[in-house]
Scaffold this motif. Structure first.
Motif, PDB file in Angstrom:
ATOM      1  N   ARG A  16     128.795 160.410  90.303  1.00 21.97           N
ATOM      2  CA  ARG A  16     128.890 161.187  89.065  1.00 21.97           C
ATOM      3  C   ARG A  16     129.934 162.291  88.993  1.00 21.97           C
ATOM      4  O   ARG A  16     129.946 163.246  89.739  1.00 21.97           O
ATOM      5  CB  ARG A  16     127.496 161.745  88.719  1.00 21.97           C
ATOM      6  CG  ARG A  16     127.255 163.132  89.199  1.00 21.97           C
ATOM      7  CD  ARG A  16     126.793 163.987  88.011  1.00 21.97           C
ATOM      8  NE  ARG A  16     125.449 164.535  88.279  1.00 21.97           N
ATOM      9  CZ  ARG A  16     124.767 165.142  87.330  1.00 21.97           C
ATOM     10  NH1 ARG A  16     125.208 165.194  86.119  1.00 21.97           N
ATOM     11  NH2 ARG A  16     123.607 165.668  87.634  1.00 21.97           N
ATOM     12  N   LYS A  17     130.794 162.085  88.019  1.00 22.21           N
ATOM     13  CA  LYS A  17     131.690 163.140  87.604  1.00 22.21           C
ATOM     14  C   LYS A  17     131.150 163.669  86.275  1.00 22.21           C
ATOM     15  O   LYS A  17     129.990 163.433  85.949  1.00 22.21           O
ATOM     16  CB  LYS A  17     133.098 162.569  87.427  1.00 22.21           C
ATOM     17  CG  LYS A  17     133.068 161.243  86.668  1.00 22.21           C
ATOM     18  CD  LYS A  17     134.398 160.560  86.597  1.00 22.21           C
ATOM     19  CE  LYS A  17     134.240 159.178  85.966  1.00 22.21           C
ATOM     20  NZ  LYS A  17     135.489 158.454  85.890  1.00 22.21           N
ATOM     21  N   ASP A  18     131.959 164.361  85.549  1.00 18.10           N
ATOM     22  CA  ASP A  18     131.553 164.871  84.244  1.00 18.10           C
ATOM     23  C   ASP A  18     131.051 163.735  83.359  1.00 18.10           C
ATOM     24  O   ASP A  18     131.813 162.840  83.018  1.00 18.10           O
ATOM     25  CB  ASP A  18     132.759 165.556  83.590  1.00 18.10           C
ATOM     26  CG  ASP A  18     132.406 166.095  82.211  1.00 18.10           C
ATOM     27  OD1 ASP A  18     131.195 166.321  81.966  1.00 18.10           O
ATOM     28  OD2 ASP A  18     133.336 166.299  81.417  1.00 18.10           O
ATOM     29  N   PRO A  19     129.753 163.761  83.012  1.00 19.42           N
ATOM     30  CA  PRO A  19     129.346 162.769  82.021  1.00 19.42           C
ATOM     31  C   PRO A  19     130.110 163.090  80.754  1.00 19.42           C
ATOM     32  O   PRO A  19     130.494 164.230  80.545  1.00 19.42           O
ATOM     33  CB  PRO A  19     127.851 163.047  81.840  1.00 19.42           C
ATOM     34  CG  PRO A  19     127.685 164.469  82.224  1.00 19.42           C
ATOM     35  CD  PRO A  19     128.721 164.762  83.261  1.00 19.42           C
ATOM     36  N   ASP A  20     130.392 162.108  79.920  1.00 21.47           N
ATOM     37  CA  ASP A  20     131.158 162.342  78.697  1.00 21.47           C
ATOM     38  C   ASP A  20     132.662 162.304  78.968  1.00 21.47           C
ATOM     39  O   ASP A  20     133.446 162.289  78.017  1.00 21.47           O
ATOM     40  CB  ASP A  20     130.791 163.688  78.062  1.00 21.47           C
ATOM     41  CG  ASP A  20     130.660 163.555  76.556  1.00 21.47           C
ATOM     42  OD1 ASP A  20     130.029 162.579  76.127  1.00 21.47           O
ATOM     43  OD2 ASP A  20     131.206 164.388  75.824  1.00 21.47           O
ATOM     44  N   ALA A  21     133.041 162.264  80.257  1.00 19.72           N
ATOM     45  CA  ALA A  21     134.479 162.242  80.554  1.00 19.72           C
ATOM     46  C   ALA A  21     135.102 160.956  80.041  1.00 19.72           C
ATOM     47  O   ALA A  21     136.177 160.977  79.426  1.00 19.72           O
ATOM     48  CB  ALA A  21     134.713 162.383  82.058  1.00 19.72           C
ATOM     49  N   VAL A  22     134.423 159.851  80.260  1.00 18.33           N
ATOM     50  CA  VAL A  22     134.943 158.561  79.807  1.00 18.33           C
ATOM     51  C   VAL A  22     135.029 158.540  78.286  1.00 18.33           C
ATOM     52  O   VAL A  22     136.034 158.124  77.702  1.00 18.33           O
ATOM     53  CB  VAL A  22     134.034 157.423  80.311  1.00 18.33           C
ATOM     54  CG1 VAL A  22     134.455 156.099  79.709  1.00 18.33           C
ATOM     55  CG2 VAL A  22     134.076 157.356  81.834  1.00 18.33           C
ATOM     56  N   ARG A  23     133.976 159.006  77.652  1.00 14.90           N
ATOM     57  CA  ARG A  23     133.934 159.060  76.190  1.00 14.90           C
ATOM     58  C   ARG A  23     135.102 159.869  75.632  1.00 14.90           C
ATOM     59  O   ARG A  23     135.806 159.424  74.720  1.00 14.90           O
ATOM     60  CB  ARG A  23     132.615 159.707  75.757  1.00 14.90           C
ATOM     61  CG  ARG A  23     132.070 159.212  74.440  1.00 14.90           C
ATOM     62  CD  ARG A  23     130.861 160.033  74.010  1.00 14.90           C
ATOM     63  NE  ARG A  23     131.144 160.705  72.758  1.00 14.90           N
ATOM     64  CZ  ARG A  23     130.836 160.188  71.569  1.00 14.90           C
ATOM     65  NH1 ARG A  23     130.227 159.026  71.513  1.00 14.90           N
ATOM     66  NH2 ARG A  23     131.143 160.826  70.470  1.00 14.90           N
ATOM     67  N   GLN A  24     135.311 161.035  76.198  1.00 17.35           N
ATOM     68  CA  GLN A  24     136.385 161.903  75.713  1.00 17.35           C
ATOM     69  C   GLN A  24     137.765 161.297  75.955  1.00 17.35           C
ATOM     70  O   GLN A  24     138.643 161.383  75.110  1.00 17.35           O
ATOM     71  CB  GLN A  24     136.295 163.277  76.386  1.00 17.35           C
ATOM     72  CG  GLN A  24     135.162 164.145  75.890  1.00 17.35           C
ATOM     73  CD  GLN A  24     135.169 164.283  74.372  1.00 17.35           C
ATOM     74  OE1 GLN A  24     134.221 163.890  73.696  1.00 17.35           O
ATOM     75  NE2 GLN A  24     136.265 164.823  73.829  1.00 17.35           N
ATOM     76  N   ALA A  25     137.925 160.681  77.112  1.00 13.99           N
ATOM     77  CA  ALA A  25     139.214 160.059  77.422  1.00 13.99           C
ATOM     78  C   ALA A  25     139.515 158.946  76.423  1.00 13.99           C
ATOM     79  O   ALA A  25     140.646 158.785  75.963  1.00 13.99           O
ATOM     80  CB  ALA A  25     139.193 159.511  78.846  1.00 13.99           C
ATOM     81  N   LEU A  26     138.486 158.187  76.073  1.00 13.80           N
ATOM     82  CA  LEU A  26     138.679 157.098  75.108  1.00 13.80           C
ATOM     83  C   LEU A  26     139.054 157.636  73.734  1.00 13.80           C
ATOM     84  O   LEU A  26     139.934 157.105  73.059  1.00 13.80           O
ATOM     85  CB  LEU A  26     137.403 156.251  75.020  1.00 13.80           C
ATOM     86  CG  LEU A  26     137.269 155.169  76.088  1.00 13.80           C
ATOM     87  CD1 LEU A  26     135.898 154.513  76.021  1.00 13.80           C
ATOM     88  CD2 LEU A  26     138.359 154.116  75.903  1.00 13.80           C
ATOM     89  N   ILE A  27     138.388 158.705  73.324  1.00 10.92           N
ATOM     90  CA  ILE A  27     138.668 159.259  71.994  1.00 10.92           C
ATOM     91  C   ILE A  27     140.084 159.827  71.932  1.00 10.92           C
ATOM     92  O   ILE A  27     140.802 159.611  70.959  1.00 10.92           O
ATOM     93  CB  ILE A  27     137.614 160.323  71.633  1.00 10.92           C
ATOM     94  CG1 ILE A  27     136.315 159.613  71.236  1.00 10.92           C
ATOM     95  CG2 ILE A  27     138.111 161.233  70.519  1.00 10.92           C
ATOM     96  CD1 ILE A  27     135.228 160.517  70.780  1.00 10.92           C
ATOM     97  N   ALA A  28     140.503 160.503  72.977  1.00 11.04           N
ATOM     98  CA  ALA A  28     141.863 161.058  72.986  1.00 11.04           C
ATOM     99  C   ALA A  28     142.899 159.938  72.946  1.00 11.04           C
ATOM    100  O   ALA A  28     143.867 159.992  72.180  1.00 11.04           O
ATOM    101  CB  ALA A  28     142.060 161.930  74.223  1.00 11.04           C
ATOM    102  N   ALA A  29     142.668 158.917  73.764  1.00  9.35           N
ATOM    103  CA  ALA A  29     143.613 157.799  73.775  1.00  9.35           C
ATOM    104  C   ALA A  29     143.611 157.084  72.427  1.00  9.35           C
ATOM    105  O   ALA A  29     144.663 156.674  71.929  1.00  9.35           O
ATOM    106  CB  ALA A  29     143.251 156.822  74.896  1.00  9.35           C
TER     107      ALA A  29
END
Lengths: 216, 216
Positions: free
Chosen positions: A13-26
DNA sequence: ATAAAAATTAAACAGTCGTTTAATTTAATC
DNA sequence: GATTAAATTAAACGACTGTTTAATTTTTAT
C-alpha cells in the motif's frame, strides 16, 4: 522473500487514491489534445503508469473516467466563479474580463475541452458544458454588461442582445484558435497577453467619448 | 439476359466521376461533424451509396479522400477571395466583413472543419489550413484595417497589432461556437444574423465620434 | 472476335479499440 | 491464524478500423 518483480496482486500500500488521481490527471491532458473517441484508454493508462484495466475498475468505463475528470477539473473553476460572484467581485466588467482571460490563460486545456465537446456531437457532454459552464459565464457577463450600461460606463451604441456575444468572442476565440493566432497573425499568446488583451477589450467597449472637462 | 441483381463487375456506364463526386460530398459533410479519425470510410461510403473499397480505388487511402475533399471545397472559396481581392472588392472593411460573415453562414461546414483540424494535432492538416486559408484571410483583414486607419475611417485607439485578432474573433467565433451562442445566449444564428452582426462589428470599430458638422 | 483494361463487389486481413476474466498478491476482518 | 475483501496483472474477447485481394462484369482497343 519480498516480491520485487512486477505482476498481479495488491500492491504494498501506497497512497490510496493515487491511481485514481493519476488517471484523472492523464485523462485531462489527453482529452484536451484529442476527442473522447480518438483518445484511447490504453494511452491514458500508459501515461498514468497504471494497468489499463484500472480504468474500468475505478470508473466503470471510459465515459465514467471522462465524467470524473470533468468534475475534478472544471468543477473547482465553476465554484471559484460562483463564490467570486457571490462576493460581488465580478459585477464590473473591469474585474470580470481580466479574471476570465487570466483563467483561460492559466488553464490551457479548458477551451480545447469545451470547444471539442461542444462541436463534437458524438458524445453528449454538450449539455453538461453548456448548462454548467457556458451559461454561467454568459450570465455573469450579461449582468456585468447591464450594470455597466446603467451606470454609463459602457458605450450606448451597442445592441444589448449582442453584448454578451461580443465579449464571448473576444475573450474565448484567441485561446481556442491559438495556433492560428500565433502563426497566421504572429501574436504570441504568452503571460503578458491576457493583460494587454483585456485592456484592449475594455477600451473597445468604453463610452465613445470621455466626459468633456467643461460640461457636467 | 441482362444482369439485374447487384454484384461485382463494371457497371453499365453512368456518369464517370459520379462515384468520386458522391464520395467527396459525403466526406465533406461527415468530416464537418467528426474528426479525421472518428469518421470511418465505411460511414462515408455508405452515405455516398458506394462500396467502401471505392475510397481506396479512387483516392488511394482515407487521407487521399480527405485531401481531395479539401481541394474541392475550400479550394473554390480561396479562389473567390483571391479574385475579389484582385478586383479590389474587399479592400474596405465595410465590404470585407459582411462578405466574410456571409461566406461563413453559407458554408456551415467550413468553421467546423477548420477549427477541428487546427485544434487536432493528430492529422497534420494544420499547416495546410493555416497557410492556405487563415493566413490569406488574416492578410486581407490586415490590409483592410491599415487602409481604414489611414483614411480615418477607423477609431484611433486600437492597437494595430490586435486589430486583426479582434476582427477574427468577432467574425469567426459565433459560427464556431454556434451551439453555445444559440443555447447559452439565446441568439439564433439564422439568415438575418450575418447582416446584423456585421453592422455591429463595423460600429464597434468606427471612429469614436463622427466628424462634427462645423469643422472639416 | 478477341484480348486487355476499367470498375465494382464481397470477403478476408491485420491492427486497434473498450471491456471482461482469471489468476495473484496484499490488506483487512474475525 | 484463517478467511474474506481489495487491488493489480496479463491475457483474452468481440467489435470495429483501414486496406488488400480475388472474382466478376463491362468497356475499350486491337
Amino acid at each position: 522473500m519480498t516480491k520485487t518483480t512486477t505482476g498481479p496482486g495488491r500492491p504494498r500500500r501506497k497512497d490510496p487514491d493515487a491511481v485514481r488521481q493519476a488517471l484523472i490527471a492523464a485523462a485531462r491532458d489527453h482529452f484536451a489534445q484529442g476527442s473522447f473517441k480518438t483518445v484511447s484508454v490504453r494511452e491514458i493508462a500508459r501515461a498514468a503508469g497504471v494497468n489499463q484495466a484500472m480504468v474500468n475498475y475505478y470508473f466503470g468505463d471510459k465515459r465514467g473516467l471522462y465524467e470524473a475528470m470533468l468534475e475534478e477539473t472544471i468543477g473547482p473553476l465553476i465554484r471559484v466563479l460562483e463564490e467570486a460572484e457571490a462576493r460581488g467581485e465580478v459585477a464590473r466588467l473591469e474585474d470580470l474580463i481580466p479574471r476570465h482571460a487570466a483563467m483561460l490563460a492559466a488553464n490551457p486545456w479548458l477551451p480545447n475541452l469545451i470547444i471539442r465537446e461542444v462541436l463534437y456531437g458524438e458524445s453528449d457532454f454538450r449539455n453538461l458544458f453548456i448548462e454548467k459552464f457556458a451559461s454561467r459565464v454568459a450570465g455573469a457577463l450579461r449582468r456585468a454588461i447591464d450594470g455597466g450600461r446603467d451606470k454609463g460606463e459602457l458605450r450606448d451604441d451597442l445592441d444589448p442582445r449582442f453584448g454578451t456575444l461580443i465579449l464571448f468572442s473576444l475573450t474565448i476565440y484567441p485561446f481556442v484558435a491559438r495556433p492560428i493566432v500565433e502563426r497566421a497573425m504572429e501574436i504570441p499568446i504568452d503571460d503578458a497577453f491576457a493583460g494587454r488583451w483585456s485592456e484592449q477589450i475594455l477600451q473597445l467597449l468604453a463610452p465613445s467619448k470621455p466626459p468633456p472637462e467643461d460640461d457636467d
